[in-house]
Design an enzyme around this catalytic site. Structure first.
Site: not given
Ligand code: GLN
Length: 487
Positions: A154, A79, A178
């Site tokens: 994400s 990532k 994410s």
């Molecule tokens: N969807 C969550 C957020 O937008 C989690 C994001 C993540 O785990 N990086 O904060």
């Protein structure tokens, strides 16, 4: 070579039997990934030279009769919030479009030391903020299972790369879901280890008290192998834990008889039928294997979203202060004064979601509101953690949904941030408690969209989590949803 069907064991067997060299496999994997990428936009860039150099090292080790390591020649995607020396690391942001880090994250260094071959860096929501990958400055990722749908976020690019078969395993990051949510949406395995299990040295900080690095894979065993490689104390990250790392794969014997599982009442209330049914069928499979299933209660669940979006935004507002055109980032060419330069750099560089979070986070931390919001949220976080601690005294693991719904259509929720935040309802609780949690494919909806089951265990008990996931996987056939769809 059928790249999408490879596993870590398969790569190892082929390499040691000299059916292919690491260089041959890497060249073929790169060619395949580059050819497939226009379909999904999973990769932002490829690290071709570095991959081939690493493959040559592996081949030399094999030629010398040395053990090339547990990930020898395995194609890995990383990532793009995880820094890589000499390889651009953008965090999905325009601000870092040209940033080439001078060092490697510990997780990357460890996977290369184990013989892994990093093919490239994967797309993600800007600074890992989002649930659909639509907040990337470099365009959204498409879900390889259904191209008109999001892969989740994400870490959408890493999940898509593994589901599409261009990488055998991948690294993602998880702050509030994410890794687990995109794994569920794409029909692959995704693991958020215990907080502190994997060093975050070199992980671009979003919300430091919640950030984790973890693996994606098509099989539980591959995810367990990758975690075994990257886990463990790192002197460069003071929050990394010294807890011993067991050989997770040695424990995957399919025997889960007698394990006690808790099904949290609060997680089933608003679950749609399409997601609920495959999960309950999965729970039934575990029951048939001899697990004891009982209902449990996690009463503070209702406050989790509010709590998370205060803590995460507060920490993000502080962590993102460094992207100011002086210490990091491309500087704006507009403006007369120093303040103009800061304002324009950040104003032009950050996308809407990051700006929203910086504003929210700055607000909840401001002098008059700190006690009312941030401090209160910390107290609620303690309650959520206590819920899990209490429940996990009674049961060995908690089984739950990952997301209230399967992969949604591109564009469906992008204009409604609150609806987007609600997709994290079942994942942020485990993140706030810092316990290990993962998503394992457990079936699909009537439309054929993958559905993941979440398994959560006690701090540092990834072993039980993997055992359960592996036992479930063995009853389902590996890569079920993905293979059928792609076929
Ligand atoms: N969807 C969550 C957020 O937008 C989690 C994001 C993540 O785990 N990086 O904060």
């Amino acid at each position: 070579m059928d790249i999408p069907s490879l596993t870590i064991d398969g790569v190892r067997a082929g390499l040691l039997a000299r059916r292919f060299s690491a260089v041959e496999l890497t060249a073929e994997a790169l060619r395949f990934a580059e050819a497939e990428n226009p379909r999904t936009n999973a990769y932002l860039h490829f690290s071709t030279e570095r991959a081939l150099a690493q493959a040559r090292r592996v081949d030399q080790q094999v030629a010398r009769g040395e053990d090339p390591g547990p990930l020898a020649a395995v194609p890995v995607a990383v990532k793009d919030v995880i820094v890589t020396q000499g390889v651009r690391t953008t965090c999905g942001s325009k601000l870092l479009a040209h940033y080439v880090p001078p060092y490697d994250a510990t997780a990357v260094a460890r996977l290369e030391r184990a013989g892994g071959v990093m093919l490239g860096k994967t797309n993600c929501d800007e600074f890992a903020m989002g649930s659909s990958n639509e907040n990337s400055a470099f365009g959204p990722v498409r879900n390889p299972v259904a191209l008109d749908r999001v892969p989740g976020g994400s870490s959408g690019g890493s999940a898509a790369a593994v589901a599409q078969g261009t990488a055998v395993v991948a690294l993602g990051s998880d702050t509030g879901g994410s890794i687990r949510q995109p794994a569920s949406f794409c029909g692959v395995v995704g693991v958020t280890p215990t907080y502190g299990r994997v060093s975050r040295y070199g992980l671009t900080a979003f919300a430091s008290s919640l950030d984790h690095i973890g693996p994606f894979a098509r099989t539980v065993k591959d995810a367990a192998t990758l975690l075994g490689v990257i886990a463990g104390r790192d002197v460069r990250d003071s929050t990394s834990a010294a807890a011993p790392v067991p050989d997770y794969t040695a424990l995957l014997d399919g025997n889960v008889k007698g394990l006690k599982l808790g099904l949290p009442r609060e997680y089933l209330r608003e679950l749609t039928k399409e997601t609920g049914e495959p999960i309950l069928r999965g729970v039934e499979r575990l029951r048939k294997l001899g697990c004891e299933v009982r209902e449990i209660s996690l009463p503070a669940t209702d406050y989790a979203i509010a709590c998370y979006y205060i803590i995460a935004t507060a920490e993000a507002s502080s962590n993102l202060a460094r992207y100011d055109g002086v210490r990091y980032t491309t500087r704006s060419g507009h403006g007369e004064t120093l303040s103009d330069m800061y304002r324009n750099t950040r104003g032009e560089g950050f996308g809407a979601e990051c700006k929203r979070r910086i504003m929210l986070g700055t607000y909840v931390l401001s002098a008059g509101y700190y006690d009312a919001y941030y401090l209160k949220a910390q107290k609620v976080r303690a309650l959520i953690a206590r819920d899990f601690a209490n429940a996990l005294q009674e049961v060995d693991a908690i089984v739950a949904p990952v997301s209230p719904f399967p992969a949604f259509k591109l564009g469906e929720k992008i204009d409604d941030p609150v609806a987007m935040y609600l997709s994290d309802i079942y994942t942020i609780t485990g993140s706030l408690a810092g316990i290990p949690c993962m998503s394992v494919p457990c079936g699909e909806t009537a439309e054929g969209l993958p559905v993941g089951m979440q398994i959560l265990t006690r701090h540092f008990d990834e072993a039980t989590m993997f055992r359960l996931a592996d036992a479930l996987e063995k009853t389902m056939g590996v890569g079920n949803a993905r293979t059928q769809q792609r076929g």
